[in-house]
Design a protein around this motif. Sequence first.
Motif, short mmCIF file in Angstrom:
data_model
loop_
_atom_site.label_atom_id
_atom_site.label_comp_id
_atom_site.label_asym_id
_atom_site.label_seq_id
_atom_site.Cartn_x
_atom_site.Cartn_y
_atom_site.Cartn_z
N PHE A 21 0.85 -1.19 0.00
CA PHE A 21 0.00 0.00 0.00
C PHE A 21 0.89 1.24 0.00
CE2 PHE A 21 -3.35 2.11 3.09
CZ PHE A 21 -3.28 3.29 2.37
N GLY A 22 1.86 1.29 0.93
CA GLY A 22 2.74 2.45 1.04
C GLY A 22 3.64 2.64 -0.17
N TYR A 23 4.24 1.54 -0.64
CA TYR A 23 5.16 1.65 -1.77
C TYR A 23 4.44 2.15 -3.02
CZ TYR A 23 8.82 0.59 -5.14
OH TYR A 23 9.78 0.72 -6.13
N ALA A 81 -2.93 -9.79 -3.25
CA ALA A 81 -1.51 -9.98 -3.56
C ALA A 81 -1.31 -10.32 -5.04
CB ALA A 81 -0.92 -11.08 -2.69
N VAL A 82 -2.19 -11.15 -5.59
CA VAL A 82 -2.11 -11.48 -7.02
C VAL A 82 -2.31 -10.22 -7.87
CG1 VAL A 82 -3.20 -12.76 -8.91
CG2 VAL A 82 -2.86 -13.87 -6.69
N ILE A 83 -3.28 -9.41 -7.49
CA ILE A 83 -3.55 -8.17 -8.23
C ILE A 83 -2.37 -7.20 -8.11
CG2 ILE A 83 -5.11 -6.20 -8.43
CD1 ILE A 83 -7.34 -8.02 -7.37
N PHE A 84 -1.74 -7.14 -6.91
CA PHE A 84 -0.53 -6.33 -6.75
C PHE A 84 0.54 -6.73 -7.78
CE2 PHE A 84 -1.45 -5.12 -2.15
CZ PHE A 84 -1.33 -3.76 -2.36
N CYS A 85 0.75 -8.02 -7.94
CA CYS A 85 1.77 -8.52 -8.88
C CYS A 85 1.47 -8.07 -10.31
CB CYS A 85 1.84 -10.05 -8.84
SG CYS A 85 2.52 -10.73 -7.31
N ILE A 86 0.21 -8.24 -10.74
CA ILE A 86 -0.18 -7.85 -12.10
C ILE A 86 -0.03 -6.35 -12.31
CG2 ILE A 86 -2.12 -7.75 -13.72
CD1 ILE A 86 -3.19 -10.32 -12.30
N GLY A 87 -0.51 -5.56 -11.35
CA GLY A 87 -0.45 -4.11 -11.48
C GLY A 87 0.96 -3.56 -11.52
N ALA A 88 1.85 -4.14 -10.69
CA ALA A 88 3.24 -3.67 -10.64
C ALA A 88 3.96 -3.91 -11.97
CB ALA A 88 3.98 -4.36 -9.50
N LEU A 89 3.84 -5.13 -12.49
CA LEU A 89 4.50 -5.44 -13.77
C LEU A 89 3.92 -4.62 -14.91
CD1 LEU A 89 4.87 -9.34 -13.58
CD2 LEU A 89 6.66 -7.62 -13.31
N LEU A 147 8.94 4.90 2.46
CA LEU A 147 10.37 5.19 2.54
C LEU A 147 11.15 4.37 1.53
CD1 LEU A 147 12.72 6.64 3.90
CD2 LEU A 147 12.73 4.85 5.66
N CYS A 148 10.81 3.09 1.38
CA CYS A 148 11.47 2.26 0.36
C CYS A 148 11.25 2.84 -1.03
CB CYS A 148 10.92 0.83 0.41
SG CYS A 148 11.45 -0.12 1.85
N ALA A 149 10.03 3.34 -1.27
CA ALA A 149 9.73 3.95 -2.57
C ALA A 149 10.60 5.18 -2.80
CB ALA A 149 8.25 4.32 -2.63
N TYR A 150 10.76 6.00 -1.77
CA TYR A 150 11.58 7.20 -1.90
C TYR A 150 13.05 6.84 -2.18
CZ TYR A 150 7.72 10.03 0.00
OH TYR A 150 6.52 10.66 0.22
N ILE A 151 13.54 5.82 -1.51
CA ILE A 151 14.93 5.38 -1.72
C ILE A 151 15.10 4.82 -3.13
CG2 ILE A 151 16.69 3.73 -0.98
CD1 ILE A 151 15.54 4.04 1.89
N VAL A 152 14.13 4.01 -3.58
CA VAL A 152 14.19 3.48 -4.95
C VAL A 152 14.12 4.61 -5.96
CG1 VAL A 152 12.91 2.11 -6.65
CG2 VAL A 152 13.30 1.20 -4.35
N ASN A 153 13.25 5.60 -5.71
CA ASN A 153 13.17 6.77 -6.60
C ASN A 153 14.52 7.45 -6.73
OD1 ASN A 153 10.45 6.39 -7.01
ND2 ASN A 153 9.79 7.98 -5.59
N MET A 166 11.16 2.02 -10.93
CA MET A 166 10.51 2.50 -9.70
C MET A 166 9.15 1.82 -9.50
SD MET A 166 11.18 6.60 -10.06
CE MET A 166 12.82 7.30 -10.32
N LEU A 167 8.36 1.76 -10.57
CA LEU A 167 7.02 1.20 -10.48
C LEU A 167 7.04 -0.33 -10.47
CD1 LEU A 167 5.09 3.54 -12.98
CD2 LEU A 167 5.32 3.77 -10.51
N GLY A 168 7.90 -0.93 -11.28
CA GLY A 168 7.89 -2.38 -11.46
C GLY A 168 8.44 -3.18 -10.30
N LEU A 169 9.32 -2.58 -9.50
CA LEU A 169 9.94 -3.32 -8.40
C LEU A 169 8.95 -3.70 -7.29
CD1 LEU A 169 13.44 -1.62 -8.01
CD2 LEU A 169 12.96 -3.99 -8.63
N ALA A 170 7.75 -3.13 -7.33
CA ALA A 170 6.73 -3.52 -6.35
C ALA A 170 6.33 -4.99 -6.50
CB ALA A 170 5.49 -2.63 -6.50
N PHE A 171 6.69 -5.61 -7.62
CA PHE A 171 6.36 -7.02 -7.83
C PHE A 171 7.00 -7.91 -6.76
CE2 PHE A 171 7.56 -11.21 -9.46
CZ PHE A 171 6.31 -11.70 -9.86
N ILE A 172 8.21 -7.56 -6.31
CA ILE A 172 8.94 -8.43 -5.38
C ILE A 172 8.20 -8.57 -4.05
CG2 ILE A 172 11.10 -8.71 -4.08
CD1 ILE A 172 12.53 -7.39 -6.47
N PRO A 173 7.86 -7.47 -3.34
CA PRO A 173 7.11 -7.66 -2.09
C PRO A 173 5.71 -8.23 -2.32
CG PRO A 173 7.33 -5.32 -2.61
CD PRO A 173 8.23 -6.06 -3.54
#
Length: 452
Positions: A21-23, A81-89, A147-153, A166-173
């Motif tokens: 949610f935060g990322y 969680a499945v939807i998170f994976c699809i949306g991130a990629l 915070l992780c998002a800011y560091i990745v940015n 920046m957007l795609g790395l959300a797939f990992i968590p």
Amino acid sequence: MKFKINSYVIYIFGALGGLLFGYDTGVISGAILFIKSDLNLNSWAEGIVVSSILVGAMIGAAASGALSDQYGRRKTIMIAAVIFCIGALGSGMSRNMEELVIYRIVLGLAVGGASALVPVYLSELAPCENRGALSSLNQFMIILGILCAYIVNFAFAQSADGWRWMLGLAFIPSAILLIGMFFLPESPRWLVKNRREKEAAYVLSLLREGSDIQGELEEIKQTCAGENSGWKELTSKWVRPALTLGVGLALFQQFIGCNTVLYYAPTVFVNAGLGRYAAILGTIGIGVAILLATILAMWKIDQMGRKKLLLIGNVGMSISLFLIWIASEFFGQTTSSAYTTIVLFCSYIFFFGISWGPVTWVMLGEIFPLSVRGLGMGVCSVVNWGSNLLIALTFPVLLERFGHLLFVIFAFIGIVAFLFIKYKAIETKGKTLEQIEIGFHQVEAAKVTLDL
């Protein structure tokens, strides 16, 4: 599925949806600086890209409450969680603005679902004596995700197509959440509600070493007995005060301006005189400030109580917002103004982090009766995301029109929120969810007696 898991592992993995949610809400603040130039966005298009996730969030929040009441908290989080994976990629591989908006909406379905589900799941697992701290894990994870998002940015700020990473790395968590939920238990209160008492007793045995498990089980069963569910129950006289409080918390959390800082801080810093790279670096300071504040809130929420923290936060946030406007009036678009704005943003977000950030979601997970908890949380999450959408969509245009005077408006709304909490909020610290529910019954019974 029975696994012997340490209770703290259950709480941490249960809150992992908050990190996503935060990322996913925080990463756009840095990415939009590069998306805007790559895709040639004007102010309205910028607002649409940023706020499109919120359209999905409203839908996800609305659907998740009923789904979680019917199918369970755990299964519904797994779907998210499945939807998170699809949306991130999909977001990371988008070729144009239209595709990016579509995948941001898909991502929003999961973000909205997580916002409604995780607080309920954690509150139903946690013991009453430290439910505030354990439920605040959701907000801690949200802030850690930001915070992780800011560091990745910052890490990808000077890379070609950095915003895609920046957007795609959300797939990992997202994948970690999906795998982790296979091993986590269902909420014991949902199990009792659905007449699966043996499973509920087993889950409580994982979470309550040395406590009166049978006594807690009986208390849950008593509150379930004879209760209705659905919209009629949610809008009944005895539940209405909880619904009013929940909607008020959800509404004011957004209209005091918190997500303008999280979404548009780099934009404000650039307008104040910083370069894009320095502006993104400045957001890391904001991320650290709110993370430290959330840790402080987790420590104090079960000692000071929810209501007191909300009131303290309102005062600090409103003062910080007034000072942001004063700094812009006196210093103009200078380096000193830019750095003063960063400090004041950190002050604002610190007070938000000890109060309206964690406490709102803790209380929303506490105040509704078990029979309509998922539905009530869904309604409040829709209100929260709808308010968020309105603020995110209009902020770039309003900032162009009014400048830093806009923050004065947010400060005045903070004063109204202070009065709402002072006169409408109840204190829930130290009470079981069942005791809170019985309290609403007693208040309504007392009103009926007075009318007679």
